[in-house]
Design a protein around this motif. Sequence first.
Motif, short mmCIF file in Angstrom:
data_model
loop_
_atom_site.label_atom_id
_atom_site.label_comp_id
_atom_site.label_asym_id
_atom_site.label_seq_id
_atom_site.Cartn_x
_atom_site.Cartn_y
_atom_site.Cartn_z
N LYS A 132 0.81 -1.23 0.00
CA LYS A 132 0.00 0.00 0.00
C LYS A 132 0.84 1.28 0.00
CE LYS A 132 -3.91 -2.12 2.31
NZ LYS A 132 -4.74 -2.80 1.70
N LYS A 133 2.05 1.18 -0.57
CA LYS A 133 2.93 2.35 -0.67
C LYS A 133 3.56 2.38 -2.05
CE LYS A 133 4.11 2.56 4.17
NZ LYS A 133 4.67 1.69 5.15
N VAL A 134 3.86 3.61 -2.51
CA VAL A 134 4.53 3.80 -3.79
C VAL A 134 6.02 3.97 -3.52
CG1 VAL A 134 4.77 5.33 -5.78
CG2 VAL A 134 2.51 4.82 -4.89
N SER A 135 6.84 3.23 -4.28
CA SER A 135 8.29 3.34 -4.12
C SER A 135 8.97 3.29 -5.48
CB SER A 135 8.82 2.23 -3.21
OG SER A 135 8.64 0.98 -3.83
N GLN A 136 10.22 3.75 -5.52
CA GLN A 136 10.99 3.76 -6.76
C GLN A 136 12.46 3.53 -6.41
OE1 GLN A 136 10.80 7.44 -8.97
NE2 GLN A 136 11.86 6.58 -10.73
N ASP A 137 13.08 2.56 -7.08
CA ASP A 137 14.50 2.32 -6.94
C ASP A 137 15.22 2.98 -8.11
OD1 ASP A 137 14.38 0.85 -4.58
OD2 ASP A 137 14.06 -1.04 -5.64
N LEU A 138 16.31 3.68 -7.81
CA LEU A 138 17.07 4.39 -8.84
C LEU A 138 18.54 4.02 -8.75
CD1 LEU A 138 15.87 8.03 -8.04
CD2 LEU A 138 15.02 6.62 -9.87
N CYS A 139 19.18 3.93 -9.89
CA CYS A 139 20.64 3.84 -9.95
C CYS A 139 21.08 5.02 -10.80
CB CYS A 139 21.09 2.51 -10.57
SG CYS A 139 22.89 2.35 -10.53
N LEU A 140 21.74 5.99 -10.15
CA LEU A 140 22.13 7.23 -10.83
C LEU A 140 23.60 7.19 -11.23
CD1 LEU A 140 20.42 9.77 -8.40
CD2 LEU A 140 19.54 8.96 -10.60
N ARG A 141 23.87 7.52 -12.48
CA ARG A 141 25.24 7.64 -12.96
C ARG A 141 25.71 9.06 -12.64
NH1 ARG A 141 24.86 5.44 -17.85
NH2 ARG A 141 25.63 3.48 -17.06
N LEU A 142 26.82 9.16 -11.94
CA LEU A 142 27.35 10.47 -11.56
C LEU A 142 27.92 11.19 -12.77
CD1 LEU A 142 29.07 9.53 -8.19
CD2 LEU A 142 26.84 10.59 -8.53
N ARG A 143 27.71 12.51 -12.81
CA ARG A 143 28.24 13.37 -13.88
C ARG A 143 29.47 14.10 -13.36
NH1 ARG A 143 22.77 16.82 -14.68
NH2 ARG A 143 23.42 17.34 -12.58
N ASN A 144 30.21 14.70 -14.30
CA ASN A 144 31.36 15.55 -13.96
C ASN A 144 32.42 14.80 -13.16
OD1 ASN A 144 30.02 17.83 -15.18
ND2 ASN A 144 28.74 17.87 -13.34
#
Length: 165
Positions: A132-144
């Motif tokens: 009963k909850k909304v979730s999101q998994d992210l893998c972020l590529r670092l810039r700079n």
Amino acid sequence: MDSLLGLLRIRVKRGLNLAVRDVRSSDPYVVVKMGTQKLKTRVIRKDVNPEWNEDLTLSISDPNLPIKLTVYDHDTFSKDDKMGDAEFDIKALVEAMGMDLHRLQSGVTVTRVEPSRQNCLAEASSIKWTDKKVSQDLCLRLRNVECGEVELSLHWVDLPATKAV
């Protein structure tokens, strides 16, 4: 504060293959900014693959504001070195919150966000309805920076007062 939509709990899970900024390693920590809010994790000593598993919570009034994430190397006697940055938005997560999800089974993928030139995603990200909850998994590529990724998990927290609005 009267336009507060809810809270966003960001679990900063871990860093992967972060840049070396000291002799052989780094002492990384993460800073998350949204508007005037600024939060940071603890420093992990001598580790380019740190595991923070730390929760940071932002108050969300404007879901269109981007969230900026910056990784730094902690230095004792000089200014901390920047180890890359990334930016992400929560528009798709907030849109999912507006859907009638209560009839869905737990664990259902509501929508997917694909990597593009407009985001820092290293891979596709799923927004899920679980317990009963909304979730999101992210893998972020670092810039700079020459290398590095940061894994996050986002969880929306409804405020009781906002449901009546």
